[in-house]
Design a protein around this motif. Sequence first.
Motif, PDB file in Angstrom:
ATOM      1  N   ALA A   1      88.588  28.992  60.813  1.00 19.26           N
ATOM      2  CA  ALA A   1      89.931  28.485  60.947  1.00 19.26           C
ATOM      3  C   ALA A   1      91.002  28.955  60.023  1.00 19.26           C
ATOM      4  N   SER A   2      90.769  30.082  59.023  1.00 18.63           N
ATOM      5  CA  SER A   2      91.500  30.539  58.137  1.00 18.63           C
ATOM      6  C   SER A   2      92.541  31.589  58.679  1.00 18.63           C
ATOM      7  N   VAL A   3      92.389  31.949  59.809  1.00 16.45           N
ATOM      8  CA  VAL A   3      93.565  32.923  60.259  1.00 16.45           C
ATOM      9  C   VAL A   3      93.922  32.502  61.670  1.00 16.45           C
ATOM     10  N   GLU A   4      95.090  32.377  61.969  1.00 18.29           N
ATOM     11  CA  GLU A   4      95.690  32.233  63.124  1.00 18.29           C
ATOM     12  C   GLU A   4      95.889  33.423  63.900  1.00 18.29           C
ATOM     13  N   VAL A   5      95.340  33.584  65.239  1.00 13.96           N
ATOM     14  CA  VAL A   5      95.491  34.959  65.895  1.00 13.96           C
ATOM     15  C   VAL A   5      96.418  34.225  67.206  1.00 13.96           C
ATOM     16  N   ARG A   6      97.578  34.849  67.262  1.00 16.58           N
ATOM     17  CA  ARG A   6      98.684  34.740  68.244  1.00 16.58           C
ATOM     18  C   ARG A   6      98.741  35.793  69.355  1.00 16.58           C
ATOM     19  N   VAL A   7      98.873  35.567  70.482  1.00 14.92           N
ATOM     20  CA  VAL A   7      99.024  36.637  71.598  1.00 14.92           C
ATOM     21  C   VAL A   7     100.064  35.967  72.444  1.00 14.92           C
ATOM     22  N   PRO A   8     101.224  35.758  72.223  1.00 12.84           N
ATOM     23  CA  PRO A   8     102.091  35.236  72.829  1.00 12.84           C
ATOM     24  C   PRO A   8     102.337  35.976  74.324  1.00 12.84           C
ATOM     25  N   PRO A   9     102.661  35.259  75.291  1.00 15.76           N
ATOM     26  CA  PRO A   9     102.696  33.848  75.333  1.00 15.76           C
ATOM     27  C   PRO A   9     101.301  33.137  75.876  1.00 15.76           C
ATOM     28  N   TYR A  10     100.448  33.909  75.839  1.00 15.45           N
ATOM     29  CA  TYR A  10      99.237  33.411  76.445  1.00 15.45           C
ATOM     30  C   TYR A  10      98.545  32.546  75.644  1.00 15.45           C
ATOM     31  N   ALA A  11      97.889  32.843  74.477  1.00 15.31           N
ATOM     32  CA  ALA A  11      97.274  31.743  73.522  1.00 15.31           C
ATOM     33  C   ALA A  11      97.401  32.287  72.095  1.00 15.31           C
ATOM     34  N   ALA A  12      96.656  31.401  71.345  1.00 15.04           N
ATOM     35  CA  ALA A  12      96.548  31.364  69.775  1.00 15.04           C
ATOM     36  C   ALA A  12      95.152  30.669  69.602  1.00 15.04           C
ATOM     37  N   VAL A  13      94.493  31.116  68.908  1.00 11.09           N
ATOM     38  CA  VAL A  13      93.210  30.742  68.143  1.00 11.09           C
ATOM     39  C   VAL A  13      93.198  30.693  66.445  1.00 11.09           C
ATOM     40  N   GLN A  14      92.180  30.041  66.039  1.00  9.35           N
ATOM     41  CA  GLN A  14      91.921  29.701  64.590  1.00  9.35           C
ATOM     42  C   GLN A  14      90.470  30.469  64.458  1.00  9.35           C
ATOM     43  N   VAL A  15      90.389  31.664  63.708  1.00  6.95           N
ATOM     44  CA  VAL A  15      89.146  32.154  63.655  1.00  6.95           C
ATOM     45  C   VAL A  15      89.055  32.528  61.997  1.00  6.95           C
ATOM     46  N   VAL A  16      88.038  33.115  61.825  1.00  8.68           N
ATOM     47  CA  VAL A  16      87.727  33.783  60.502  1.00  8.68           C
ATOM     48  C   VAL A  16      87.262  32.756  59.268  1.00  8.68           C
ATOM     49  N   PRO A  17      85.852  32.929  58.693  1.00  5.01           N
ATOM     50  CA  PRO A  17      85.610  31.830  57.580  1.00  5.01           C
ATOM     51  C   PRO A  17      86.416  31.815  56.473  1.00  5.01           C
ATOM     52  N   GLY A  18      86.637  30.600  56.047  1.00  9.05           N
ATOM     53  CA  GLY A  18      87.322  30.472  54.972  1.00  9.05           C
ATOM     54  C   GLY A  18      88.144  29.022  54.865  1.00  9.05           C
ATOM     55  N   VAL A  19      89.135  29.001  53.924  1.00 15.78           N
ATOM     56  CA  VAL A  19      90.099  27.785  54.040  1.00 15.78           C
ATOM     57  C   VAL A  19      90.359  27.363  55.242  1.00 15.78           C
ATOM     58  N   ARG A  20      90.022  25.935  55.706  1.00 12.12           N
ATOM     59  CA  ARG A  20      90.516  25.617  56.998  1.00 12.12           C
ATOM     60  C   ARG A  20      92.060  25.166  57.059  1.00 12.12           C
ATOM     61  N   HIS A  21      92.859  25.602  58.032  1.00 11.84           N
ATOM     62  CA  HIS A  21      94.057  25.510  58.267  1.00 11.84           C
ATOM     63  C   HIS A  21      94.362  24.261  59.219  1.00 11.84           C
ATOM     64  N   THR A  22      95.078  23.263  58.965  1.00 15.23           N
ATOM     65  CA  THR A  22      95.153  22.051  59.815  1.00 15.23           C
ATOM     66  C   THR A  22      96.662  21.824  60.201  1.00 15.23           C
ATOM     67  N   ARG A  23      97.664  21.982  59.398  1.00 18.25           N
ATOM     68  CA  ARG A  23      98.924  21.389  59.782  1.00 18.25           C
ATOM     69  C   ARG A  23      99.932  22.378  59.282  1.00 18.25           C
ATOM     70  N   GLY A  24     101.012  22.263  59.956  1.00 25.05           N
ATOM     71  CA  GLY A  24     102.164  23.407  59.469  1.00 25.05           C
ATOM     72  C   GLY A  24     102.111  24.780  59.972  1.00 25.05           C
ATOM     73  N   THR A  25     102.850  25.597  59.154  1.00 24.80           N
ATOM     74  CA  THR A  25     102.738  27.084  59.415  1.00 24.80           C
ATOM     75  C   THR A  25     101.390  27.494  58.671  1.00 24.80           C
ATOM     76  N   PRO A  26     100.360  28.423  59.329  1.00 22.22           N
ATOM     77  CA  PRO A  26      99.173  28.781  58.853  1.00 22.22           C
ATOM     78  C   PRO A  26      99.475  29.783  57.731  1.00 22.22           C
ATOM     79  N   PRO A  27      98.706  29.980  56.549  1.00 19.33           N
ATOM     80  CA  PRO A  27      98.902  30.577  55.451  1.00 19.33           C
ATOM     81  C   PRO A  27      98.564  32.235  55.915  1.00 19.33           C
TER      82      PRO A  27
END
Length: 117
Positions: free
Chosen positions: A48-74
């Motif tokens: 959950a360290s990278v958010e992959v966005r393909v608007p307007p269809y979906a977004a997922v969080q992937v890739v091992p590392g620091v987990r993102h939970t709130r706000g704008t992902p790093p």
Amino acid sequence: MPRRLVPADPLQVAEALRRWRAGDASRADLKLLVKHHLALLQEKAPGASVEVRVPPYAAVQVVPGVRHTRGTPPAVVETDADTFLRLATGEARWGDPDAQVSASGERTDLSPYLPLR
């Protein structure tokens, strides 16, 4: 916690891919293909360290590392459906000059995970 995407039925994927490659894909085809391939990416690159966005269809969080939970992902990767599908199917390579991808932050190089097979 957001619901994880689930790969689509292989027959539906094959038919939608055929129409997409022929240039006849409907919005429903693109939605099915994007969500299917993002689900495969979640399986191949769990984390959950990278958010992959393909608007307007979906977004997922992937890739091992620091987990993102709130706000704008790093770390964010964003692209359009056609570019994402070309990368996911191997019809384009990560870093190709014609691939319209916006990537910022650590771990946003998805080349170890693409294409999805």
